[in-house]
Write a protein that holds these residues in place. Structure first.
Motif, PDB file in Angstrom:
ATOM      1  N   ILE C  91     145.664   4.514  69.275  1.00 42.27           N
ATOM      2  CA  ILE C  91     145.425   4.887  67.777  1.00 42.27           C
ATOM      3  C   ILE C  91     144.585   6.150  68.015  1.00 42.27           C
ATOM      4  O   ILE C  91     143.431   6.182  68.654  1.00 42.27           O
ATOM      5  CB  ILE C  91     144.722   4.035  66.822  1.00 42.27           C
ATOM      6  CG1 ILE C  91     145.643   2.784  66.757  1.00 42.27           C
ATOM      7  CG2 ILE C  91     144.684   4.477  65.359  1.00 42.27           C
ATOM      8  CD1 ILE C  91     145.076   1.458  66.106  1.00 42.27           C
ATOM      9  N   VAL C  92     144.768   7.155  67.405  1.00 42.73           N
ATOM     10  CA  VAL C  92     143.739   8.467  67.151  1.00 42.73           C
ATOM     11  C   VAL C  92     142.623   7.995  66.418  1.00 42.73           C
ATOM     12  O   VAL C  92     142.839   7.513  65.166  1.00 42.73           O
ATOM     13  CB  VAL C  92     144.528   9.748  66.642  1.00 42.73           C
ATOM     14  CG1 VAL C  92     143.372  10.759  66.495  1.00 42.73           C
ATOM     15  CG2 VAL C  92     145.375  10.177  67.500  1.00 42.73           C
ATOM     16  N   THR C  93     141.542   7.945  67.099  1.00 47.57           N
ATOM     17  CA  THR C  93     140.233   7.476  66.237  1.00 47.57           C
ATOM     18  C   THR C  93     139.669   8.760  65.582  1.00 47.57           C
ATOM     19  O   THR C  93     138.791   8.546  64.565  1.00 47.57           O
ATOM     20  CB  THR C  93     139.267   6.791  67.043  1.00 47.57           C
ATOM     21  OG1 THR C  93     138.989   7.523  68.252  1.00 47.57           O
ATOM     22  CG2 THR C  93     139.994   5.427  67.450  1.00 47.57           C
ATOM     23  N   ASN C  94     139.685  10.022  66.336  1.00 47.23           N
ATOM     24  CA  ASN C  94     138.730  11.143  65.913  1.00 47.23           C
ATOM     25  C   ASN C  94     139.587  12.346  66.575  1.00 47.23           C
ATOM     26  O   ASN C  94     140.260  12.290  67.487  1.00 47.23           O
ATOM     27  CB  ASN C  94     137.448  10.991  66.521  1.00 47.23           C
ATOM     28  CG  ASN C  94     136.402  11.791  65.677  1.00 47.23           C
ATOM     29  OD1 ASN C  94     136.859  12.687  64.964  1.00 47.23           O
ATOM     30  ND2 ASN C  94     135.077  11.335  65.978  1.00 47.23           N
ATOM     31  N   TYR C  95     139.222  13.452  66.029  1.00 43.11           N
ATOM     32  CA  TYR C  95     139.770  14.566  66.821  1.00 43.11           C
ATOM     33  C   TYR C  95     138.869  15.902  66.207  1.00 43.11           C
ATOM     34  O   TYR C  95     137.938  15.873  65.327  1.00 43.11           O
ATOM     35  CB  TYR C  95     141.198  14.727  66.234  1.00 43.11           C
ATOM     36  CG  TYR C  95     141.305  15.449  64.796  1.00 43.11           C
ATOM     37  CD1 TYR C  95     141.075  14.658  63.853  1.00 43.11           C
ATOM     38  CD2 TYR C  95     141.540  16.741  64.451  1.00 43.11           C
ATOM     39  CE1 TYR C  95     141.127  15.149  62.339  1.00 43.11           C
ATOM     40  CE2 TYR C  95     141.406  17.252  63.165  1.00 43.11           C
ATOM     41  CZ  TYR C  95     141.343  16.364  62.258  1.00 43.11           C
ATOM     42  OH  TYR C  95     141.247  16.969  60.841  1.00 43.11           O
ATOM     43  N   THR C  96     139.144  16.734  67.134  1.00 44.70           N
ATOM     44  CA  THR C  96     138.416  18.226  66.471  1.00 44.70           C
ATOM     45  C   THR C  96     139.384  19.242  66.853  1.00 44.70           C
ATOM     46  O   THR C  96     140.315  19.016  67.956  1.00 44.70           O
ATOM     47  CB  THR C  96     137.056  18.326  67.372  1.00 44.70           C
ATOM     48  OG1 THR C  96     136.603  19.471  66.875  1.00 44.70           O
ATOM     49  CG2 THR C  96     137.625  18.509  69.040  1.00 44.70           C
ATOM     50  N   LEU C 117     141.204   8.412  71.546  1.00 41.04           N
ATOM     51  CA  LEU C 117     141.909   7.565  71.265  1.00 41.04           C
ATOM     52  C   LEU C 117     141.409   6.188  71.696  1.00 41.04           C
ATOM     53  O   LEU C 117     140.674   5.989  72.551  1.00 41.04           O
ATOM     54  CB  LEU C 117     142.895   7.829  72.530  1.00 41.04           C
ATOM     55  CG  LEU C 117     143.962   9.008  72.390  1.00 41.04           C
ATOM     56  CD1 LEU C 117     144.912   8.955  73.596  1.00 41.04           C
ATOM     57  CD2 LEU C 117     144.720   9.011  71.286  1.00 41.04           C
ATOM     58  N   GLN C 118     141.809   5.036  70.914  1.00 41.45           N
ATOM     59  CA  GLN C 118     141.474   3.945  71.158  1.00 41.45           C
ATOM     60  C   GLN C 118     142.823   3.076  71.736  1.00 41.45           C
ATOM     61  O   GLN C 118     143.824   3.084  70.775  1.00 41.45           O
ATOM     62  CB  GLN C 118     141.007   2.964  69.863  1.00 41.45           C
ATOM     63  CG  GLN C 118     140.883   1.646  69.880  1.00 41.45           C
ATOM     64  CD  GLN C 118     140.586   0.994  68.551  1.00 41.45           C
ATOM     65  OE1 GLN C 118     139.255   1.197  68.053  1.00 41.45           O
ATOM     66  NE2 GLN C 118     141.246   0.464  68.086  1.00 41.45           N
ATOM     67  N   LEU C 119     142.795   2.724  72.994  1.00 42.80           N
ATOM     68  CA  LEU C 119     144.094   2.193  73.501  1.00 42.80           C
ATOM     69  C   LEU C 119     144.285   0.595  72.996  1.00 42.80           C
ATOM     70  O   LEU C 119     143.382  -0.138  72.808  1.00 42.80           O
ATOM     71  CB  LEU C 119     144.039   2.225  75.017  1.00 42.80           C
ATOM     72  CG  LEU C 119     143.910   3.600  75.780  1.00 42.80           C
ATOM     73  CD1 LEU C 119     143.614   3.558  76.973  1.00 42.80           C
ATOM     74  CD2 LEU C 119     145.241   4.558  75.191  1.00 42.80           C
ATOM     75  N   ASP C 120     145.472   0.362  72.688  1.00 43.83           N
ATOM     76  CA  ASP C 120     145.850  -1.151  72.222  1.00 43.83           C
ATOM     77  C   ASP C 120     145.489  -1.996  73.397  1.00 43.83           C
ATOM     78  O   ASP C 120     145.707  -1.936  74.677  1.00 43.83           O
ATOM     79  CB  ASP C 120     147.424  -1.191  71.993  1.00 43.83           C
ATOM     80  CG  ASP C 120     147.932  -0.476  70.960  1.00 43.83           C
ATOM     81  OD1 ASP C 120     149.026  -0.057  70.768  1.00 43.83           O
ATOM     82  OD2 ASP C 120     147.146   0.090  70.065  1.00 43.83           O
ATOM     83  N   VAL C 138     147.490  16.744  63.005  1.00 44.62           N
ATOM     84  CA  VAL C 138     146.632  15.965  63.680  1.00 44.62           C
ATOM     85  C   VAL C 138     145.562  15.036  62.871  1.00 44.62           C
ATOM     86  O   VAL C 138     144.886  15.709  62.103  1.00 44.62           O
ATOM     87  CB  VAL C 138     145.787  16.223  64.994  1.00 44.62           C
ATOM     88  CG1 VAL C 138     144.958  15.378  65.743  1.00 44.62           C
ATOM     89  CG2 VAL C 138     146.758  17.111  66.077  1.00 44.62           C
ATOM     90  N   HIS C 139     145.671  13.812  62.761  1.00 45.37           N
ATOM     91  CA  HIS C 139     144.668  13.084  61.976  1.00 45.37           C
ATOM     92  C   HIS C 139     144.261  11.711  62.392  1.00 45.37           C
ATOM     93  O   HIS C 139     145.235  11.200  63.429  1.00 45.37           O
ATOM     94  CB  HIS C 139     145.239  12.848  60.464  1.00 45.37           C
ATOM     95  CG  HIS C 139     146.464  12.233  60.506  1.00 45.37           C
ATOM     96  ND1 HIS C 139     147.639  12.938  60.693  1.00 45.37           N
ATOM     97  CD2 HIS C 139     146.822  10.888  60.110  1.00 45.37           C
ATOM     98  CE1 HIS C 139     148.845  11.986  60.720  1.00 45.37           C
ATOM     99  NE2 HIS C 139     148.152  10.778  60.423  1.00 45.37           N
ATOM    100  N   PRO C 140     143.313  11.206  62.446  1.00 48.86           N
ATOM    101  CA  PRO C 140     143.064   9.731  62.833  1.00 48.86           C
ATOM    102  C   PRO C 140     144.011   8.778  62.127  1.00 48.86           C
ATOM    103  O   PRO C 140     144.266   8.982  60.904  1.00 48.86           O
ATOM    104  CB  PRO C 140     141.549   9.524  62.131  1.00 48.86           C
ATOM    105  CG  PRO C 140     140.972  11.057  61.829  1.00 48.86           C
ATOM    106  CD  PRO C 140     142.160  11.631  61.352  1.00 48.86           C
ATOM    107  N   GLY C 141     144.313   7.649  62.761  1.00 52.46           N
ATOM    108  CA  GLY C 141     145.184   6.621  62.415  1.00 52.46           C
ATOM    109  C   GLY C 141     146.781   6.905  62.989  1.00 52.46           C
ATOM    110  O   GLY C 141     147.218   5.877  63.158  1.00 52.46           O
ATOM    111  N   MET C 142     146.714   8.101  63.551  1.00 53.63           N
ATOM    112  CA  MET C 142     148.181   8.334  64.116  1.00 53.63           C
ATOM    113  C   MET C 142     148.418   7.189  65.277  1.00 53.63           C
ATOM    114  O   MET C 142     147.359   7.196  66.119  1.00 53.63           O
ATOM    115  CB  MET C 142     148.023   9.548  64.823  1.00 53.63           C
ATOM    116  CG  MET C 142     148.180  10.887  63.797  1.00 53.63           C
ATOM    117  SD  MET C 142     148.218  12.170  64.533  1.00 53.63           S
ATOM    118  CE  MET C 142     150.027  12.684  65.043  1.00 53.63           C
TER     119      MET C 142
END
Lengths: 351, 154, 192
Positions: C91-96, C117-120, C138-142
């Motif tokens: 899951i994408v947790t953050n981005y810039t 990313l936070q890996l499963d 691009v957004h968190p939660g993807m």
């Protein structure tokens, strides 16, 4: 009147010509060992101070990565000096004077193997007149050696004897890198690297780390039955431009030694950061250390030169002489800059 | 910025740090480098009447600010100490063996560190006189003096 | 003065040979050559086999990728015994979104996104690319999965001890799986 502070634990890594470990990785067990030997709990340490040089590591904020070896959780009170760990020890000693905390962790570390010291250290020099000439430590030390030779203060043979003696003493030091039973005459037959310096007059290139734990008086007495007291400590710096100094002297060493109280009583042993052979003699003269002093039983910086840790390692070795070998009074010395421009001197004593 | 490349055989990685600097000079260094561009070495007067070369903005012993009063020094001077560089580094001013030296230029009371292109270690000795060999194209840089050479050879 | 005349005046000023020297250029360049440390060698070797590995701290359970050989929170060393294989979905947790300034050495010219990313199942990666997604999307939660470099091109030439989690040459980036976004409480404590 300064409060009594003691060294209650110390540890070093071996000095390697080249390690395949990262700096945090080889720092990690050194810090753990120093803390364990001190008998303190990691989380009770009141202040942490580190000495390292990002330009040496080749990475901005490399010193921040090194904190992973400390365990900075819960958040700790820490500081860093872009200097040898000996100056980190000085800062920790100052911090402990406040009296609100009773222990401090100090460490120094560096990998000299990845970069080229001859290209890194010119960047510390005057940017207008010296850096553009690539004025490197060996060339600058050679200028000082020549000045001392011209003044009749040392001979090339004496330099070779100092080198041979260092290598021989280093045989007994498990952390040392350059050891051997060399004959000064054979060493003198070797070619110059930068005249008048030959390879044996130069320090090795070393990767390594050192950590020391300090405690205030009551805590030190509770932790150790032979705390190593820091009776005096001082550091002084001389002018930067080599052409504006008298290279046959090191007044900063002399003054730091006087302020640290070196000559207040007999010195049994001295661990000096003489990174070039000729410097050992000059340092002894400036500190007033005679032939009765055992100089660099560890082999000193000619046997192992983990830049940023080498000065702190002199504290660890001097402390070892007191804590483990029954010596009474020791001098520890660290240096910074070129040609002994900046010097830190401490007097250590056992009870 | 830095970029990296692995040398596969030895699992060695190389990374390079590069920064292109343009340094500001202040009045003293500006005068000194302007002098070099114009083919003239300069020193600065300290309060006690000494001439310092290279010129500094402050007296190195007292810390006092110095008046920006630069005077001509050199081009000749005396070698007060020297070192023979057998294998120059990439950053050294010459690519063949040479001497680094502290040179007390005529008219100055301190030593300027620079290269002496003496040809051989046998041609170097403390106390010898050297003189500046200038580059034909100068920009305002310490290496506008390509090197010093034994006065006898000029 | 018109703009053109001002530019001409500046040009004349720039070539005056008698003006004082006011700047000194210095191009600083240093090279460092060091061996890949053993634990990163193992990480790189695994990437060549299309495997992403990490070390799981035996005390706190945190997963580090690339592995460091220790847990900095617990100050315990980790070894091959603590190695685990990570999933390549997360899951994408953050981005810039970086808008590249053309400073010396900058090669990018168009804005680009870097994601964390936070890996499963554990493990976090940062500074990852999403090459096929417009930066505005691009957004968190993807929910995303890895894009491996093809076999013939896959390499670990650019991995160093200081790679900060990048795996250039082996992992091209990450792509959306097409699943609905993860709810925020699945990743909100892993913002970095």
């Amino acid at each position: 009147m300064a409060n009594d502070i003691a060294i209650v634990g110390y540890a070093q890594s071996p000095s390697w010509r080249e390690t395949d470990l990262t700096e945090p990785q080889f720092l990690f067990p050194v810090i753990s060992e120093a803390i364990e030997r001190a008998g303190v709990e990691r989380r009770e340490i009141g202040f942490t101070c580190a000495g390292s040089c990002d330009y040496l590591s080749g990475q901005t904020f490399a010193f921040v990565m090194n904190l992973e070896a400390v365990g900075a959780w819960p958040p700790i009170s820490e500081s860093h000096v872009e200097m040898d760990g000996a100056w980190a020890l000085y800062e920790a000693w100052v911090r402990l004077q406040h009296g609100d905390i009773d222990t401090a962790l100090v460490f120094g570390s560096g990998k000299s193997s990845p970069g080229r010291p001859s290209e890194i250290y010119p960047l510390q020099m005057d940017p207008y007149t010296l850096t553009p000439l690539g004025a490197d430590p060996v060339s600058l030390a050679a200028l000082q050696a020549r000045a001392l030779l011209d003044a009749g203060r040392i001979t090339e043979r004496e330099m070779a004897e100092i080198a041979a003696r260092s290598r021989k003493r280093a045989i007994g030091n498990p952390y040392a890198q350059v050891t051997g039973d060399d004959d000064p005459d054979s060493l003198l037959k070797e070619p110059y690297v930068t005249a008048p310096l030959r390879r044996h007059d130069l320090p090795p290139i070393s990767d390594g780390a050192c950590a020391v734990v300090l405690a205030t008086a009551d805590k030190a007495k509770a932790l150790s039955n032979r705390p190593v007291w820091i009776r005096g400590i001082d550091h002084r710096i001389d002018i930067h431009q080599p052409g504006m100094r008298d290279l046959t002297e090191s007044p900063s060493t002399r003054l730091a030694g006087k302020n640290a109280g070196v000559r207040n009583a007999k010195v049994d042993v001295a661990e000096l950061s003489a990174t070039f052979s000729y410097q050992e003699k000059l340092l002894c003269e400036e500190l007033g250390l005679g032939d009765d002093v055992d100089v660099n039983p560890s082999g000193g910086a000619l046997a192992a030169n983990p830049v940023m840790a080498v000065g702190l390692a002199r504290f660890a070795e001097a402390a070892r002489q007191i804590a483990e070998h029954g010596k009474g009074r020791a001098v520890a010395h660290a240096t910074s800059g070129q040609c002994l421009q900046q010097n830190l001197v401490a007097v250590l004593e056992g009870d | 910025m830095f970029y990296s490349r692995t040398l596969a055989a030895k699992r060695l990685t190389t990374h390079t740090i590069e920064f292109p600097y343009t340094r500001t000079l202040g009045p003293v260094n500006s005068a000194f480098l302007t002098g070099l561009r114009d083919g003239q070495l300069l020193g600065i007067k300290s309060r006690d009447g000494r001439v310092l070369c290279p010129p500094t903005e402050w007296d190195p012993t007292t810390g006092e600010g110095l008046d920006v009063e630069l005077v001509d020094v050199g081009p000749g001077g005396v070698v007060t100490t020297w070192a023979w560089v057998v294998e120059p580094t990439r950053k050294h001013p010459l690519d063949h063996p040479f001497a680094f030296a502290l040179i007390q230029l005529d008219g100055a009371d301190t030593g300027l560190m620079h290269a002496v292109d003496a040809g051989s270690i046998d041609n170097m000795q403390t106390g010898m006189r050297v003189t500046a060999r200038w580059k034909s194209e100068r920009i305002g840089h310490i290496t506008d003096v390509e090197a010093f050479v034994p006065e006898a050879t000029l | 003065m018109t703009d053109a005349k001002q530019d001409d005046a500046k040009q004349d000023e720039a070539v005056d040979p008698n003006a004082p020297v006011v700047g000194m250029d210095y191009f600083m360049q240093l090279e460092y050559q060091e061996q890949l440390c053993p634990v990163v060698r193992e990480f790189a070797d695994a990437l060549m086999e299309k495997r992403l590995i990490g070390h799981k701290c035996p005390r706190c359970g945190l997963v580090y990728t690339p592995p460091r050989g220790y847990c900095p929170i617990c100050t315990v060393q980790t070894t091959k015994a603590d190695e685990i294989e990570l999933t390549t979905r997360g899951i994408v947790t953050n981005y810039t979104v970086v808008t590249p300034v053309q400073y010396y050495g900058q090669e990018a010219t168009e804005p680009f996104a870097k994601v964390s990313l936070q890996l499963d199942g554990g493990g976090n990666l940062s500074l990852q690319d999403m090459p096929n997604v417009p930066v505005g999307q691009v957004h968190p939660g993807m929910r995303v999965e890895v894009i491996w470099a093809p076999d013939a091109e896959r390499n670990v030439d650019d991995i160093t001890n200081r790679s900060w989690g990048s795996a250039e040459g082996a992992i091209r980036g990450w792509k959306p799986t097409g699943e609905p976004d993860a709810p925020i409480d699945e990743y909100s404590d892993k913002g970095f």
